[in-house]
Write an enzyme that holds these catalytic residues in place. Structure first.
Site, PDB file in Angstrom:
ATOM      1  N   ARG A  14       0.820  -1.212   0.000  1.00 28.44           N
ATOM      2  CA  ARG A  14       0.000   0.000   0.000  1.00 28.44           C
ATOM      3  C   ARG A  14       0.857   1.268   0.000  1.00 28.44           C
ATOM      4  NH1 ARG A  14      -4.216   2.023   4.629  1.00 28.44           N
ATOM      5  NH2 ARG A  14      -5.559   3.288   3.295  1.00 28.44           N
ATOM      6  N   HIS A  67       0.232   4.280  -2.648  1.00 26.99           N
ATOM      7  CA  HIS A  67      -0.102   5.641  -2.225  1.00 26.99           C
ATOM      8  C   HIS A  67       0.994   6.634  -2.596  1.00 26.99           C
ATOM      9  CE1 HIS A  67      -3.716   5.202   0.630  1.00 26.99           C
ATOM     10  NE2 HIS A  67      -3.649   4.121  -0.127  1.00 26.99           N
ATOM     11  N   ASP A  68       2.226   6.165  -2.687  1.00 30.17           N
ATOM     12  CA  ASP A  68       3.310   7.041  -3.115  1.00 30.17           C
ATOM     13  C   ASP A  68       3.174   7.378  -4.595  1.00 30.17           C
ATOM     14  OD1 ASP A  68       5.842   8.453  -2.981  1.00 30.17           O
ATOM     15  OD2 ASP A  68       6.724   6.729  -4.002  1.00 30.17           O
ATOM     16  N   VAL A  79       0.689  10.110  -6.038  1.00 30.63           N
ATOM     17  CA  VAL A  79       0.881  11.534  -5.719  1.00 30.63           C
ATOM     18  C   VAL A  79       2.259  11.963  -6.204  1.00 30.63           C
ATOM     19  CG1 VAL A  79       0.811  13.285  -3.913  1.00 30.63           C
ATOM     20  CG2 VAL A  79      -0.521  11.180  -3.653  1.00 30.63           C
ATOM     21  N   ASN A 105      -4.496   8.815   4.287  1.00 29.03           N
ATOM     22  CA  ASN A 105      -3.279   8.233   4.859  1.00 29.03           C
ATOM     23  C   ASN A 105      -3.228   8.286   6.378  1.00 29.03           C
ATOM     24  OD1 ASN A 105      -2.207   7.706   2.283  1.00 29.03           O
ATOM     25  ND2 ASN A 105      -1.213   9.712   2.170  1.00 29.03           N
ATOM     26  N   PRO A 143      -7.637   7.267  -3.969  1.00 27.94           N
ATOM     27  CA  PRO A 143      -9.039   6.869  -3.772  1.00 27.94           C
ATOM     28  C   PRO A 143      -9.423   6.849  -2.298  1.00 27.94           C
ATOM     29  CG  PRO A 143      -7.949   5.405  -5.331  1.00 27.94           C
ATOM     30  CD  PRO A 143      -6.873   6.250  -4.725  1.00 27.94           C
ATOM     31  N   HIS A 162      -5.889  -6.211  -1.802  1.00 25.38           N
ATOM     32  CA  HIS A 162      -6.715  -6.226  -0.601  1.00 25.38           C
ATOM     33  C   HIS A 162      -6.986  -7.649  -0.120  1.00 25.38           C
ATOM     34  CE1 HIS A 162      -8.574  -1.907  -0.866  1.00 25.38           C
ATOM     35  NE2 HIS A 162      -7.272  -1.921  -0.652  1.00 25.38           N
ATOM     36  N   ASP A 191     -10.042  -9.504   3.707  1.00 24.48           N
ATOM     37  CA  ASP A 191     -10.439 -10.835   3.254  1.00 24.48           C
ATOM     38  C   ASP A 191     -10.605 -11.698   4.495  1.00 24.48           C
ATOM     39  OD1 ASP A 191     -10.736 -13.382   2.259  1.00 24.48           O
ATOM     40  OD2 ASP A 191      -8.774 -13.485   1.298  1.00 24.48           O
ATOM     41  N   THR A 206      -9.004 -15.809   4.004  1.00 24.94           N
ATOM     42  CA  THR A 206      -7.554 -16.044   4.096  1.00 24.94           C
ATOM     43  C   THR A 206      -6.852 -14.695   4.225  1.00 24.94           C
ATOM     44  OG1 THR A 206      -7.446 -16.069   1.664  1.00 24.94           O
ATOM     45  CG2 THR A 206      -7.591 -18.193   2.780  1.00 24.94           C
TER      46      THR A 206
END
Length: 328
Positions: free
Chosen positions: A72, A76-77, A80, A104, A173, A203, A248, A251
């Site tokens: 993640r 996220h880096d 931007v 964040n 998002p 995810h 999830d 698992t």
């Protein structure tokens, strides 16, 4: 006394024109931008990748959840200012960084692991490997560590000297976004709907805070009733915003395709998960990946490579930070 005048040849004129175009291009761009390459550190720091891998494996062995967090961080880096390590910068007097952005704050984590990785790499070859590249490699190594796919990471990124909270809040998002907004945000970064669905498959590992899915389990109708009831036990209608739940439920610590199977059963934890199986433009991808884990792995790896190409700083742009949290 006269002067000898030499008429330039056609070849010379063509050469001169090309030279001038090249020089004008360099001036307008400010620097010569090199391409990323998987062999970028082969000579400058041949032990870089093994050093990063070892540190990442150690971190994930301590806490399995860290695999999702490292993937993640890279995502996220890149969304931007491009993949430039800007997310890692702490606030300064000249800019407000991205860590405090709504998407964040209190959610993105793993900064201490990146700091540890950077410290180990600096001991091997100081001032050579960028924090942006460490994020990219760590994301790949995190995937592999929990049974996910691998890919060749293209390297050669440099680190940004600035960050932007406002850009983070307008480009990353949010858990409440609908499908059209998600498609638009990914398209803005050069990623299509198929790549968006594949990347969302990360995810399959990791956890989410109650505040990000409370509205879904209490107010939305496109959700399995039993699943919603189970999630409410750890996420009250009031309070407990930071309470965690696995994205999830089946698992939660393994990288597999159960995430997509959950969506088909209306057991997506976040709204941004479930909307992937609510629109004609993405339903087919969800169905495909739920039935074919190999296809998911292949498309996820390709999408991660493409995401890593989003506006990197190369050549003489940016810098190689000594510490990832601050500029030199």
């Amino acid at each position: 006394m006269g002067f000898l005048v030499v008429k330039p040849t056609r070849v010379f004129c063509v050469y001169l024109a090309c030279f001038l175009v090249t020089m004008l291009s360099l001036v307008s761009n400010g620097s010569c931008h090199a391409k990323l390459s998987s062999t970028f550190y082969d000579k400058a720091c041949p032990n870089a990748l093994s050093t990063i891998q070892s540190a990442v494996r150690t971190a994930i062995s301590r806490e399995r959840r860290m695999a999702g967090s490292l993937i993640r961080l890279h995502f996220h880096d890149c969304f931007v200012q491009g993949c430039d390590g800007s997310l890692l910068l702490e606030d300064t007097s000249s800019f407000t960084g991205e860590r405090g952005a709504f998407q964040n704050s209190g959610s993105v984590r793993g900064f201490e692991v990146v700091d540890e990785v950077k410290s180990r790499v600096e001991n091997v070859c100081p001032g050579v490997v960028s924090c942006a590249d460490i994020l990219a490699v760590a994301a790949r190594d995190a995937s592999v560590a929990v049974g996910g796919p691998t890919w060749k990471v293209k390297l050669g990124r440099r680190d940004s000297r600035t960050a932007s909270k406002s850009q983070a809040e307008s480009n990353i998002p949010r858990a409440s976004d609908d499908l059209s907004v998600l498609i638009s945000l990914f398209k803005r970064k050069g990623l299509n709907a198929k790549e968006m669905v594949a990347l969302s498959g990360s995810h399959t590992i990791g956890q989410a805070q109650c505040i990000t899915f409370r509205n879904r389990i209490y107010n939305e109708t496109d959700i399995d009733a039993g699943f919603a009831s189970t999630r409410r036990r750890g996420c009250p209608s009031n309070g407990g915003d930071a309470n965690l739940a696995p994205i999830d439920l089946v698992t939660p610590n393994s990288f597999d395709n159960n995430y997509y199977k959950n969506l088909i059963k209306r057991k997506g934890l976040l709204k941004t998960d479930q909307v992937l199986f609510s629109g004609s433009s993405t339903n087919n991808f969800v169905t495909k990946y739920s039935n074919d884990q190999a296809a998911f792995y292949s498309d996820f790896a390709a999408a991660m490579v493409k995401m890593g190409d989003i506006d990197p700083l190369t050549g003489s742009s940016g810098e190689i930070r000594r510490r990832c949290k601050s500029i030199n």
